[in-house]
Design a protein around this motif. Sequence first.
Motif, PDB file in Angstrom:
ATOM      1  N   GLN A  17      19.337  83.052 -98.544  1.00 39.37           N
ATOM      2  CA  GLN A  17      20.383  82.501 -97.708  1.00 39.37           C
ATOM      3  C   GLN A  17      20.171  82.035 -96.201  1.00 39.37           C
ATOM      4  OE1 GLN A  17      22.993  86.026 -97.894  1.00 39.37           O
ATOM      5  NE2 GLN A  17      23.723  85.425 -99.925  1.00 39.37           N
ATOM      6  N   ARG A  18      21.018  81.422 -95.626  1.00 36.60           N
ATOM      7  CA  ARG A  18      20.912  81.189 -94.301  1.00 36.60           C
ATOM      8  C   ARG A  18      22.327  80.871 -93.608  1.00 36.60           C
ATOM      9  NH1 ARG A  18      17.783  75.699 -95.009  1.00 36.60           N
ATOM     10  NH2 ARG A  18      19.575  74.410 -96.123  1.00 36.60           N
ATOM     11  N   PRO A  19      22.201  81.128 -92.373  1.00 40.90           N
ATOM     12  CA  PRO A  19      23.652  81.029 -91.671  1.00 40.90           C
ATOM     13  C   PRO A  19      24.142  79.420 -91.669  1.00 40.90           C
ATOM     14  CG  PRO A  19      22.097  81.471 -90.018  1.00 40.90           C
ATOM     15  CD  PRO A  19      21.404  81.653 -91.317  1.00 40.90           C
ATOM     16  N   ARG A  20      25.450  79.289 -91.712  1.00 40.11           N
ATOM     17  CA  ARG A  20      25.727  77.814 -91.584  1.00 40.11           C
ATOM     18  C   ARG A  20      25.355  76.987 -90.468  1.00 40.11           C
ATOM     19  NH1 ARG A  20      32.177  75.875 -92.750  1.00 40.11           N
ATOM     20  NH2 ARG A  20      31.710  73.898 -93.168  1.00 40.11           N
ATOM     21  N   CYS A  21      25.153  77.562 -89.400  1.00 37.33           N
ATOM     22  CA  CYS A  21      24.174  76.942 -88.191  1.00 37.33           C
ATOM     23  C   CYS A  21      22.966  76.228 -88.612  1.00 37.33           C
ATOM     24  CB  CYS A  21      24.271  77.687 -87.160  1.00 37.33           C
ATOM     25  SG  CYS A  21      23.287  79.232 -87.038  1.00 37.33           S
ATOM     26  N   GLY A  22      22.361  77.046 -89.709  1.00 39.13           N
ATOM     27  CA  GLY A  22      20.936  76.522 -90.148  1.00 39.13           C
ATOM     28  C   GLY A  22      20.894  75.574 -91.076  1.00 39.13           C
ATOM     29  N   ASP A  23      22.063  75.317 -91.517  1.00 40.34           N
ATOM     30  CA  ASP A  23      22.059  73.798 -92.445  1.00 40.34           C
ATOM     31  C   ASP A  23      21.937  72.657 -91.808  1.00 40.34           C
ATOM     32  OD1 ASP A  23      23.083  71.830 -94.011  1.00 40.34           O
ATOM     33  OD2 ASP A  23      24.510  73.017 -95.248  1.00 40.34           O
ATOM     34  N   TRP A  24      20.913  72.101 -92.114  1.00 42.87           N
ATOM     35  CA  TRP A  24      20.530  70.693 -91.475  1.00 42.87           C
ATOM     36  C   TRP A  24      21.637  69.763 -91.555  1.00 42.87           C
ATOM     37  CZ3 TRP A  24      16.585  71.272 -88.533  1.00 42.87           C
ATOM     38  CH2 TRP A  24      15.574  71.960 -88.951  1.00 42.87           C
ATOM     39  N   SER A  25      22.439  69.596 -92.193  1.00 46.90           N
ATOM     40  CA  SER A  25      23.577  68.630 -92.414  1.00 46.90           C
ATOM     41  C   SER A  25      24.656  68.818 -91.280  1.00 46.90           C
ATOM     42  CB  SER A  25      24.301  68.425 -93.707  1.00 46.90           C
ATOM     43  OG  SER A  25      24.815  69.795 -94.012  1.00 46.90           O
ATOM     44  N   TRP A  44      33.440  77.796 -87.456  1.00 45.00           N
ATOM     45  CA  TRP A  44      32.710  78.061 -88.689  1.00 45.00           C
ATOM     46  C   TRP A  44      31.880  79.354 -88.873  1.00 45.00           C
ATOM     47  CZ3 TRP A  44      31.006  72.326 -88.764  1.00 45.00           C
ATOM     48  CH2 TRP A  44      32.042  71.476 -89.304  1.00 45.00           C
ATOM     49  N   CYS A  45      31.771  79.930 -87.457  1.00 44.51           N
ATOM     50  CA  CYS A  45      30.811  81.119 -87.586  1.00 44.51           C
ATOM     51  C   CYS A  45      31.763  82.260 -88.109  1.00 44.51           C
ATOM     52  CB  CYS A  45      30.672  81.590 -86.081  1.00 44.51           C
ATOM     53  SG  CYS A  45      29.703  80.454 -85.152  1.00 44.51           S
ATOM     54  N   SER A  46      33.007  82.286 -88.296  1.00 44.25           N
ATOM     55  CA  SER A  46      33.943  82.943 -89.005  1.00 44.25           C
ATOM     56  C   SER A  46      33.302  83.440 -90.242  1.00 44.25           C
ATOM     57  CB  SER A  46      35.368  82.792 -88.875  1.00 44.25           C
ATOM     58  OG  SER A  46      36.225  83.674 -89.515  1.00 44.25           O
ATOM     59  N   VAL A  63      22.657  83.406 -72.516  1.00 45.21           N
ATOM     60  CA  VAL A  63      22.395  82.182 -73.049  1.00 45.21           C
ATOM     61  C   VAL A  63      23.717  81.139 -72.271  1.00 45.21           C
ATOM     62  CG1 VAL A  63      21.719  82.268 -75.503  1.00 45.21           C
ATOM     63  CG2 VAL A  63      24.342  82.228 -75.016  1.00 45.21           C
ATOM     64  N   THR A  64      23.382  79.916 -72.016  1.00 44.23           N
ATOM     65  CA  THR A  64      24.261  79.135 -70.978  1.00 44.23           C
ATOM     66  C   THR A  64      24.932  77.788 -71.986  1.00 44.23           C
ATOM     67  OG1 THR A  64      22.527  78.104 -70.244  1.00 44.23           O
ATOM     68  CG2 THR A  64      23.481  79.882 -69.035  1.00 44.23           C
ATOM     69  N   PHE A  65      24.247  77.668 -73.138  1.00 41.63           N
ATOM     70  CA  PHE A  65      24.710  76.601 -73.947  1.00 41.63           C
ATOM     71  C   PHE A  65      24.753  76.900 -75.240  1.00 41.63           C
ATOM     72  CE2 PHE A  65      20.704  75.623 -75.902  1.00 41.63           C
ATOM     73  CZ  PHE A  65      19.818  76.250 -75.173  1.00 41.63           C
ATOM     74  N   GLY A  66      25.572  76.068 -76.050  1.00 41.08           N
ATOM     75  CA  GLY A  66      25.596  76.117 -77.461  1.00 41.08           C
ATOM     76  C   GLY A  66      26.696  77.291 -77.982  1.00 41.08           C
ATOM     77  N   VAL A  67      26.733  77.239 -79.306  1.00 40.23           N
ATOM     78  CA  VAL A  67      27.745  78.229 -79.871  1.00 40.23           C
ATOM     79  C   VAL A  67      27.015  79.324 -80.534  1.00 40.23           C
ATOM     80  CG1 VAL A  67      29.386  78.590 -81.845  1.00 40.23           C
ATOM     81  CG2 VAL A  67      29.408  76.510 -80.312  1.00 40.23           C
ATOM     82  N   TRP A  68      27.194  80.719 -80.120  1.00 41.87           N
ATOM     83  CA  TRP A  68      26.592  81.557 -80.504  1.00 41.87           C
ATOM     84  C   TRP A  68      27.607  82.784 -81.082  1.00 41.87           C
ATOM     85  CZ3 TRP A  68      21.233  83.374 -79.768  1.00 41.87           C
ATOM     86  CH2 TRP A  68      20.390  82.285 -79.110  1.00 41.87           C
ATOM     87  N   GLY A  69      27.648  83.334 -82.168  1.00 47.48           N
ATOM     88  CA  GLY A  69      28.540  84.573 -82.593  1.00 47.48           C
ATOM     89  C   GLY A  69      30.020  83.828 -82.525  1.00 47.48           C
ATOM     90  N   GLY A  70      30.309  82.718 -82.706  1.00 47.11           N
ATOM     91  CA  GLY A  70      31.779  82.320 -82.600  1.00 47.11           C
ATOM     92  C   GLY A  70      32.037  81.938 -81.190  1.00 47.11           C
TER      93      GLY A  70
END
Length: 84
Positions: A17-25, A44-46, A63-70
Amino acid sequence: MTDGLDRSLLAMAERGQRPRCGDWSEGGQWLSEDPEERAAAARWCSGCPVLLECAQAALDLKVTFGVWGGVDYTRREYRPRQST
Ligand code: SF4
């Protein structure tokens, strides 16, 4: 600093498995310059099995950019440079 997240991601990988953020698409949404795309990514992190570890890693790494943990940590919106 991210040991908990690293261990959890490795455990997921061992289960295939991998988290959704790890999906290349769609993984680019988490680092998108478009705030609406990042908002969608945050939703989608939910339900992510490593959400708590990811959220802790974001705090540890400051961190100062991107989505982490919702949460969208992007502090400054992208603006193209204006020519003079
Ligand atoms: S909680 Fe973290 S690992 Fe899970 S989908 Fe969101 S950003 Fe990715």
